[in-house]
Design a protein around this motif. Sequence first.
Motif, mmCIF file in Angstrom:
data_model
loop_
_atom_site.group_PDB
_atom_site.id
_atom_site.type_symbol
_atom_site.label_atom_id
_atom_site.label_comp_id
_atom_site.label_asym_id
_atom_site.label_seq_id
_atom_site.Cartn_x
_atom_site.Cartn_y
_atom_site.Cartn_z
ATOM 1 N N GLN A 69 0.845 -0.997 -0.001
ATOM 2 C CA GLN A 69 -0.022 0.136 0.190
ATOM 3 C C GLN A 69 0.738 1.387 0.025
ATOM 4 O O GLN A 69 0.289 2.398 0.304
ATOM 5 C CB GLN A 69 -0.964 -0.120 1.034
ATOM 6 C CG GLN A 69 -1.950 -1.335 1.348
ATOM 7 C CD GLN A 69 -3.008 -1.020 2.160
ATOM 8 O OE1 GLN A 69 -3.086 0.082 2.839
ATOM 9 N NE2 GLN A 69 -3.829 -1.990 2.343
ATOM 10 N N LYS A 70 1.922 1.199 -0.437
ATOM 11 C CA LYS A 70 2.924 2.324 -0.668
ATOM 12 C C LYS A 70 3.267 2.214 -2.038
ATOM 13 O O LYS A 70 3.441 1.274 -2.755
ATOM 14 C CB LYS A 70 4.297 2.435 0.308
ATOM 15 C CG LYS A 70 3.756 2.318 1.560
ATOM 16 C CD LYS A 70 5.131 2.268 2.392
ATOM 17 C CE LYS A 70 4.764 2.108 4.065
ATOM 18 N NZ LYS A 70 5.865 1.882 4.863
ATOM 19 N N ASN A 125 -2.301 -1.529 16.192
ATOM 20 C CA ASN A 125 -2.706 -0.171 16.789
ATOM 21 C C ASN A 125 -2.983 0.777 15.432
ATOM 22 O O ASN A 125 -2.591 1.893 15.595
ATOM 23 C CB ASN A 125 -1.513 0.269 17.312
ATOM 24 C CG ASN A 125 -1.580 -0.256 18.929
ATOM 25 O OD1 ASN A 125 -2.530 -1.126 19.169
ATOM 26 N ND2 ASN A 125 -0.611 0.012 19.785
ATOM 27 N N TYR A 126 -3.621 0.310 14.299
ATOM 28 C CA TYR A 126 -3.990 1.173 13.353
ATOM 29 C C TYR A 126 -3.116 1.563 12.345
ATOM 30 O O TYR A 126 -3.297 2.389 11.607
ATOM 31 C CB TYR A 126 -4.958 2.198 13.863
ATOM 32 C CG TYR A 126 -5.953 1.951 14.707
ATOM 33 C CD1 TYR A 126 -6.966 0.963 14.380
ATOM 34 C CD2 TYR A 126 -5.896 2.253 16.341
ATOM 35 C CE1 TYR A 126 -7.926 0.669 15.653
ATOM 36 C CE2 TYR A 126 -6.513 1.767 17.099
ATOM 37 C CZ TYR A 126 -7.936 1.004 16.722
ATOM 38 O OH TYR A 126 -8.779 0.367 17.837
ATOM 39 N N LYS A 127 -1.744 0.938 12.536
ATOM 40 C CA LYS A 127 -0.690 0.954 11.521
ATOM 41 C C LYS A 127 -0.384 -0.237 10.769
ATOM 42 O O LYS A 127 -0.207 -1.279 11.634
ATOM 43 C CB LYS A 127 0.367 1.566 12.219
ATOM 44 C CG LYS A 127 0.092 2.846 12.798
ATOM 45 C CD LYS A 127 1.515 3.418 13.486
ATOM 46 C CE LYS A 127 1.485 4.897 13.984
ATOM 47 N NZ LYS A 127 2.554 5.271 14.670
ATOM 48 N N LEU A 128 -0.014 -0.092 9.636
ATOM 49 C CA LEU A 128 -0.025 -1.196 8.783
ATOM 50 C C LEU A 128 1.479 -1.800 8.746
ATOM 51 O O LEU A 128 2.514 -1.169 9.223
ATOM 52 C CB LEU A 128 -0.052 -0.991 7.169
ATOM 53 C CG LEU A 128 -1.513 -0.875 6.600
ATOM 54 C CD1 LEU A 128 -1.641 -0.430 5.213
ATOM 55 C CD2 LEU A 128 -2.249 -2.175 6.603
ATOM 56 N N PRO A 162 3.794 -5.048 24.789
ATOM 57 C CA PRO A 162 2.452 -5.098 25.544
ATOM 58 C C PRO A 162 1.487 -4.077 25.236
ATOM 59 O O PRO A 162 0.108 -4.290 25.226
ATOM 60 C CB PRO A 162 3.029 -4.913 26.878
ATOM 61 C CG PRO A 162 4.222 -5.384 26.997
ATOM 62 C CD PRO A 162 4.911 -4.836 25.735
ATOM 63 N N ASN A 163 1.749 -2.757 24.861
ATOM 64 C CA ASN A 163 0.749 -1.834 24.374
ATOM 65 C C ASN A 163 0.409 -1.932 22.954
ATOM 66 O O ASN A 163 -0.278 -1.337 22.563
ATOM 67 C CB ASN A 163 1.235 -0.380 24.619
ATOM 68 C CG ASN A 163 2.513 -0.418 23.716
ATOM 69 O OD1 ASN A 163 3.338 -1.031 23.392
ATOM 70 N ND2 ASN A 163 2.790 1.175 23.514
ATOM 71 N N GLU A 164 1.035 -2.980 22.164
ATOM 72 C CA GLU A 164 0.380 -3.144 20.687
ATOM 73 C C GLU A 164 -0.430 -4.307 20.788
ATOM 74 O O GLU A 164 -0.207 -5.416 20.021
ATOM 75 C CB GLU A 164 1.633 -3.357 19.820
ATOM 76 C CG GLU A 164 2.741 -2.356 19.745
ATOM 77 C CD GLU A 164 3.958 -2.618 18.890
ATOM 78 O OE1 GLU A 164 4.442 -1.815 18.268
ATOM 79 O OE2 GLU A 164 4.575 -3.714 19.056
ATOM 80 N N ASN A 165 -1.480 -4.094 21.209
ATOM 81 C CA ASN A 165 -2.662 -5.053 21.557
ATOM 82 C C ASN A 165 -3.904 -5.000 20.918
ATOM 83 O O ASN A 165 -5.028 -5.548 21.147
ATOM 84 C CB ASN A 165 -3.047 -5.499 22.982
ATOM 85 C CG ASN A 165 -3.502 -4.218 23.541
ATOM 86 O OD1 ASN A 165 -3.559 -2.799 23.124
ATOM 87 N ND2 ASN A 165 -3.880 -4.107 24.925
#
Length: 673
Positions: free
Chosen positions: A117-118, A328-331, A344-347
């Motif tokens: 998608q780039k 986290n809404y990033k491809l 842990p926060n990439e959930n």
Amino acid sequence: MEIFLEILYSLGYSKRETGKNLKILILFLVFFLINATHSQEKNLQNFSISDGLPTTIINDIAQDKIGYLWLATDKGYSKFDGVNFINHTQEKANCILIENNKIYVGLKNGLLILQNQKSTFFESKEILKIKKIQNQIILATVQGVSELRGDYIQPLKINTHIDFSIINDIVYFKNTFYVASIKGLWHIDKLYQPKKVTKISNENFTSFLIHNDKIIASTLLNGLKVIEGTSIVKNILTSKNTTSLKRINDEIWITFKGNGIEILDANNYTFKRKINKYNSPISSDIKTVIKDQQNTIWVASSNKGLYKYDATIKNIEPRVFIESVSVNYKLIDSLNIKKLALKPNENNISFIFKTVDLRNPKNIQYRYQLNNDFTPWSNLNKVDFANLKAGNYQFTIQSKERNLLSKKVSFSFFIETPIYQKAWFIILCIAILCLLLAAIVELYIRKINKKNQQKLDTLKVKNQLLTLEHKALQLQMNPHFIFNVLNGIKALGNAGDFKELNKTISQFSILLRSVLNNSRLEEISLKDELETLKNYLDLEQKMNSISFEYHIETTLNNIDSEEILIPPMLIQPFIENCIKHAFQPNKADAKIKLIFEVRNSFLHFTIEDNGIGFHQSKKEKTNTNHQSIALEVTKERIQHLTKYNSFSIEEIKEQKEIKGTKVSFKIPLKTDY
């Protein structure tokens, strides 16, 4: 016709019978042609601007591994899933190559590369064909041959005839390069500093096809040429204006501008059939054809859009692909990962998956699982998982088309345990907590000791205040005043003025009661203090030999006097001192003014009189013991209430003439809310 007549005569038919049978034969042939045309119409479907295409001019077609069709058009490039066209407006697109999940689009003004998608654009001359040769991207342009090198496009110097010619196609076969240009067909040993460049023909060549260990080259006007080495070994007659060559099953499909499609037997190059506007509802201006993964043939025209031609009907197992994964809404950049490790926060994980079935695009359904059982079948091709806990996960997706199931496709990922849940962190926290508790206990003990010391100091101050208040209580009511009131009551009784007698007794009892009640309290409301002062002043007016007037002013900034708290009997000693010592016996207009004012979080007290002045009254005092002690005790009480009391006693002067005395002080404003 004559041939059919001779055949019927040889079979022994008379002229009459022959004529009758000839009519039957003609009717049979007409029926056969109509049936064949109807059969082609049934298997042919056209897509045009009304279906979502940006233009009806299609220059090239390619299919990626998922199954999407990519179209090069005169208005850019498009992506097609069987239902919807996703159009991207660019310069004119001439060709498309798909290799290793990269999509190369040859444009009028350069090369566009799409991946994950780039997009990346490289400016160059107009590109007519893109080939991957020996792991290099080679470009056939309107001005020679070029190569994609890292982040730029490099024109290749072969010879002047090729370098400034329009190149239609290039192919690598048996360690040799073949270049098709409008000025001839070339045989080259290598593209970089070639040592041997041989021109095979001067004709205008359009495209190549490798078949049966030979090269078939198409010319614009003179059919096909079969090439071996540097020689043309066979000429194949076809229509003019050839645009492309494709091998489909055991056939060679040749497309033309103005002549539709001709189909040859791939083994002996004999003519099999023709598809054009005269025998089917298809355009005769054809750019190219391809066969997709489901054996459906797609035809690109230069004036009527895209055609879908189902030559064979065969059920093929659907294939499902995971198109993209977002964290986290990033491809994420690549899906070729054995197991994706996440913090842990990439959930928050999102998956987009797709099965492209160009025959039955609306019949696709999906189901998925994440470590648990499969979900029910649905048409949704996207799923979001929010706030996943730490651990190992495997996402599995499967699709189906009617009763045909795809193979399951999985993607594994791992979410790390948060640091606060790890054993070493918990042990460290417990140790730190123990140290903190020890420190807190130590600080608490110190605080208790300090607080106890403060309590001792406070008790000392309170004890001193109580002592002062006790003294003030002892001194707050002058015995001489009480004696005068009692004598006044006796005189009223002797005179028989019972109405005034009752009123005086009532005022005196209220005053005594308020003094006794207030003496038990540390604080009373300003309203109660004002009522006590009014009773006291009213009685003094009746019993004192000196006639005087009094006036009370309050400026409380909209605060109710009942809500303001003050120590009891704080003003009375100053008023009593004023009445006894400020006025001469013959003073006719004696006045006392009391002012209570709230200002800057303080309650200000002011006692003013128009007597002889503070210093003169001190000289004339005959019995000063009670009043002096009362004033000193009250002054000490005020000073203990606040260090910002601003206590002062001053004389009022006008043009150096003494007009009276003014006592003022302030205490912190305190309310009961």
